[in-house]
Design a protein around this motif. Structure first.
Motif, PDB file in Angstrom:
ATOM      1  N   MET A 131       2.643   3.791   5.428  1.00  0.00           N
ATOM      2  CA  MET A 131       4.032   4.067   6.150  1.00  0.00           C
ATOM      3  C   MET A 131       4.043   3.627   7.610  1.00  0.00           C
ATOM      4  O   MET A 131       5.102   2.853   7.991  1.00  0.00           O
ATOM      5  N   ILE A 132       3.384   4.118   8.368  1.00  0.00           N
ATOM      6  CA  ILE A 132       3.219   3.967   9.985  1.00  0.00           C
ATOM      7  C   ILE A 132       3.019   2.534  10.026  1.00  0.00           C
ATOM      8  O   ILE A 132       3.754   1.789  10.997  1.00  0.00           O
ATOM      9  N   ALA A 133       2.098   1.835   9.344  1.00  0.00           N
ATOM     10  CA  ALA A 133       1.776   0.505   9.557  1.00  0.00           C
ATOM     11  C   ALA A 133       3.126  -0.366   9.152  1.00  0.00           C
ATOM     12  O   ALA A 133       3.441  -1.393   9.685  1.00  0.00           O
ATOM     13  N   THR A 134       3.950  -0.166   8.003  1.00  0.00           N
ATOM     14  CA  THR A 134       5.103  -0.556   7.555  1.00  0.00           C
ATOM     15  C   THR A 134       6.002  -0.689   8.868  1.00  0.00           C
ATOM     16  O   THR A 134       6.723  -1.733   9.077  1.00  0.00           O
ATOM     17  N   PRO A 160      11.936   6.039  -5.818  1.00  0.00           N
ATOM     18  CA  PRO A 160      11.292   4.727  -4.915  1.00  0.00           C
ATOM     19  C   PRO A 160      11.569   3.461  -5.417  1.00  0.00           C
ATOM     20  O   PRO A 160      11.605   2.374  -5.059  1.00  0.00           O
ATOM     21  N   THR A 161      11.641   3.490  -7.109  1.00  0.00           N
ATOM     22  CA  THR A 161      11.785   2.062  -7.707  1.00  0.00           C
ATOM     23  C   THR A 161      13.243   1.627  -7.540  1.00  0.00           C
ATOM     24  O   THR A 161      13.395   0.427  -7.054  1.00  0.00           O
ATOM     25  N   LEU A 162      14.145   2.502  -7.360  1.00  0.00           N
ATOM     26  CA  LEU A 162      15.571   2.179  -7.054  1.00  0.00           C
ATOM     27  C   LEU A 162      15.573   1.470  -5.413  1.00  0.00           C
ATOM     28  O   LEU A 162      16.405   0.664  -5.348  1.00  0.00           O
ATOM     29  N   LEU A 163      15.289   2.396  -4.825  1.00  0.00           N
ATOM     30  CA  LEU A 163      15.273   1.923  -3.306  1.00  0.00           C
ATOM     31  C   LEU A 163      14.285   0.628  -3.046  1.00  0.00           C
ATOM     32  O   LEU A 163      14.598  -0.064  -2.323  1.00  0.00           O
ATOM     33  N   MET A 164      13.139   0.127  -3.750  1.00  0.00           N
ATOM     34  CA  MET A 164      12.789  -0.950  -3.558  1.00  0.00           C
ATOM     35  C   MET A 164      13.252  -2.232  -4.211  1.00  0.00           C
ATOM     36  O   MET A 164      13.495  -3.144  -3.473  1.00  0.00           O
ATOM     37  N   ALA A 217       0.753  -1.200   0.077  1.00  0.00           N
ATOM     38  CA  ALA A 217       0.087   0.090  -0.026  1.00  0.00           C
ATOM     39  C   ALA A 217       0.892   1.150   0.145  1.00  0.00           C
ATOM     40  O   ALA A 217       0.483   2.489  -0.446  1.00  0.00           O
ATOM     41  N   TRP A 218       1.899   1.261   0.830  1.00  0.00           N
ATOM     42  CA  TRP A 218       2.727   2.252   0.760  1.00  0.00           C
ATOM     43  C   TRP A 218       3.515   2.725  -0.544  1.00  0.00           C
ATOM     44  O   TRP A 218       3.545   3.855  -0.976  1.00  0.00           O
ATOM     45  N   MET A 219       4.146   1.486  -0.996  1.00  0.00           N
ATOM     46  CA  MET A 219       4.591   1.839  -2.295  1.00  0.00           C
ATOM     47  C   MET A 219       3.632   2.154  -3.614  1.00  0.00           C
ATOM     48  O   MET A 219       3.889   3.103  -4.311  1.00  0.00           O
ATOM     49  N   ALA A 220       2.510   1.749  -3.408  1.00  0.00           N
ATOM     50  CA  ALA A 220       1.496   2.102  -4.657  1.00  0.00           C
ATOM     51  C   ALA A 220       1.288   3.643  -4.425  1.00  0.00           C
ATOM     52  O   ALA A 220       1.337   4.141  -5.312  1.00  0.00           O
ATOM     53  N   GLY A 221       1.065   3.997  -3.157  1.00  0.00           N
ATOM     54  CA  GLY A 221       0.925   5.517  -3.100  1.00  0.00           C
ATOM     55  C   GLY A 221       2.086   6.339  -3.246  1.00  0.00           C
ATOM     56  O   GLY A 221       2.173   7.344  -3.907  1.00  0.00           O
ATOM     57  N   ILE A 222       3.328   5.758  -2.968  1.00  0.00           N
ATOM     58  CA  ILE A 222       4.568   6.561  -3.191  1.00  0.00           C
ATOM     59  C   ILE A 222       4.862   6.690  -4.922  1.00  0.00           C
ATOM     60  O   ILE A 222       5.495   7.425  -5.315  1.00  0.00           O
ATOM     61  N   PHE A 223       4.677   5.526  -5.524  1.00  0.00           N
ATOM     62  CA  PHE A 223       4.753   5.583  -6.908  1.00  0.00           C
ATOM     63  C   PHE A 223       3.596   6.428  -7.662  1.00  0.00           C
ATOM     64  O   PHE A 223       3.965   7.183  -8.482  1.00  0.00           O
ATOM     65  N   TYR A 224       2.470   6.666  -7.050  1.00  0.00           N
ATOM     66  CA  TYR A 224       1.476   7.357  -7.901  1.00  0.00           C
ATOM     67  C   TYR A 224       1.524   8.744  -7.460  1.00  0.00           C
ATOM     68  O   TYR A 224       1.202   9.871  -8.431  1.00  0.00           O
ATOM     69  N   LEU A 225       1.784   9.248  -6.140  1.00  0.00           N
ATOM     70  CA  LEU A 225       1.958  10.683  -5.869  1.00  0.00           C
ATOM     71  C   LEU A 225       2.749  11.548  -6.731  1.00  0.00           C
ATOM     72  O   LEU A 225       2.300  12.784  -7.191  1.00  0.00           O
ATOM     73  N   ARG A 278      -3.775  15.559  -1.349  1.00  0.00           N
ATOM     74  CA  ARG A 278      -4.137  15.367  -0.004  1.00  0.00           C
ATOM     75  C   ARG A 278      -4.669  14.078   0.437  1.00  0.00           C
ATOM     76  O   ARG A 278      -4.203  13.581   1.415  1.00  0.00           O
ATOM     77  N   ARG A 279      -5.678  13.636  -0.158  1.00  0.00           N
ATOM     78  CA  ARG A 279      -6.508  12.101   0.318  1.00  0.00           C
ATOM     79  C   ARG A 279      -5.468  11.198   0.039  1.00  0.00           C
ATOM     80  O   ARG A 279      -5.358  10.189   0.921  1.00  0.00           O
ATOM     81  N   LEU A 280      -4.678  11.183  -0.913  1.00  0.00           N
ATOM     82  CA  LEU A 280      -3.922  10.006  -1.170  1.00  0.00           C
ATOM     83  C   LEU A 280      -2.854   9.917  -0.129  1.00  0.00           C
ATOM     84  O   LEU A 280      -2.468   8.942   0.436  1.00  0.00           O
ATOM     85  N   LEU A 281      -2.109  11.193   0.244  1.00  0.00           N
ATOM     86  CA  LEU A 281      -1.143  11.008   1.233  1.00  0.00           C
ATOM     87  C   LEU A 281      -1.907  10.843   2.608  1.00  0.00           C
ATOM     88  O   LEU A 281      -1.188   9.907   3.450  1.00  0.00           O
ATOM     89  N   LYS A 282      -2.901  11.380   2.883  1.00  0.00           N
ATOM     90  CA  LYS A 282      -3.342  11.483   4.234  1.00  0.00           C
ATOM     91  C   LYS A 282      -4.087  10.002   4.657  1.00  0.00           C
ATOM     92  O   LYS A 282      -4.079   9.453   5.700  1.00  0.00           O
ATOM     93  N   ALA A 283      -4.953   9.556   3.375  1.00  0.00           N
ATOM     94  CA  ALA A 283      -5.730   8.362   3.612  1.00  0.00           C
ATOM     95  C   ALA A 283      -5.054   7.040   3.382  1.00  0.00           C
ATOM     96  O   ALA A 283      -5.381   5.913   3.811  1.00  0.00           O
ATOM     97  N   ILE A 284      -3.713   7.066   2.482  1.00  0.00           N
ATOM     98  CA  ILE A 284      -3.091   5.689   2.080  1.00  0.00           C
ATOM     99  C   ILE A 284      -1.771   5.673   2.449  1.00  0.00           C
ATOM    100  O   ILE A 284      -1.468   5.067   3.143  1.00  0.00           O
TER     101      ILE A 284
END
Length: 145
Positions: free
Chosen positions: A63-66, A130-134, A22-30, A52-58
């Motif tokens: 990231m916190i759960a990760t 994020p792709t390189l880090l992943m 979930a974190w990576m999906a958002g990090i790729f999309y934002l 805002r919604r992508l960052l705050k809701a997803i």
């Protein structure tokens, strides 16, 4: 507590992987949203709301759960041998990913204030970070180099 962590290990690992996805999906999309926001003359309120919604809701909760599930994995006896290189490369890469997350949050605030100074091209280039880090994180955990 040790027995609880050992018994819950498969569940903790599963929830960690779910949170990472979930974190990576958002990090790729934002950053892609930032590209379109920086380059197009469309209603700005639409982009501001989506970002805002992508960052705050997803992205933020993921990231916190990760981090929570990742730290529980690290606390599980026998799960990580810090004498090897792979946990260090993963840890450094996760810290870098968290820093990138913070950079994205700051850029969103720039857009919100009407103060974005970066181009769509810059956001396209930054979208590769994020792709390189992943890649480093996955190779660290799976190949254990």
């Amino acid at each position: 507590m040790t027995d609880l962590l050992i018994g819950a290990y498969p569940w903790i690992k599963a929830f960690h992987v779910i949170a990472v996805i979930a974190w990576m999906a958002g990090i790729f999309y934002l950053p892609r949203l930032f590209v379109y926001h920086a380059e197009n003359d469309v209603p700005e309120a639409l982009f501001l709301t989506m970002e805002r919604r992508l960052l705050k809701a997803i992205i933020n909760p993921a990231m916190i759960a990760t981090w929570i599930f990742g730290l529980l994995l690290v606390a599980t006896p026998g799960a990580v041998d810090w004498g090897q290189i792979w946990p260090w490369t993963k840890a450094i890469s996760v810290l870098a990913m968290t820093g990138f997350h913070g950079w994205l949050s700051a850029r969103r605030k720039d857009f919100e204030r009407g103060d974005n100074k970066l181009t769509g091209r810059t956001y396209r280039i930054m979208n590769e970070v994020p792709t390189l880090l992943m890649i480093v994180i996955v190779l660290s955990v799976i190949v254990r180099f």
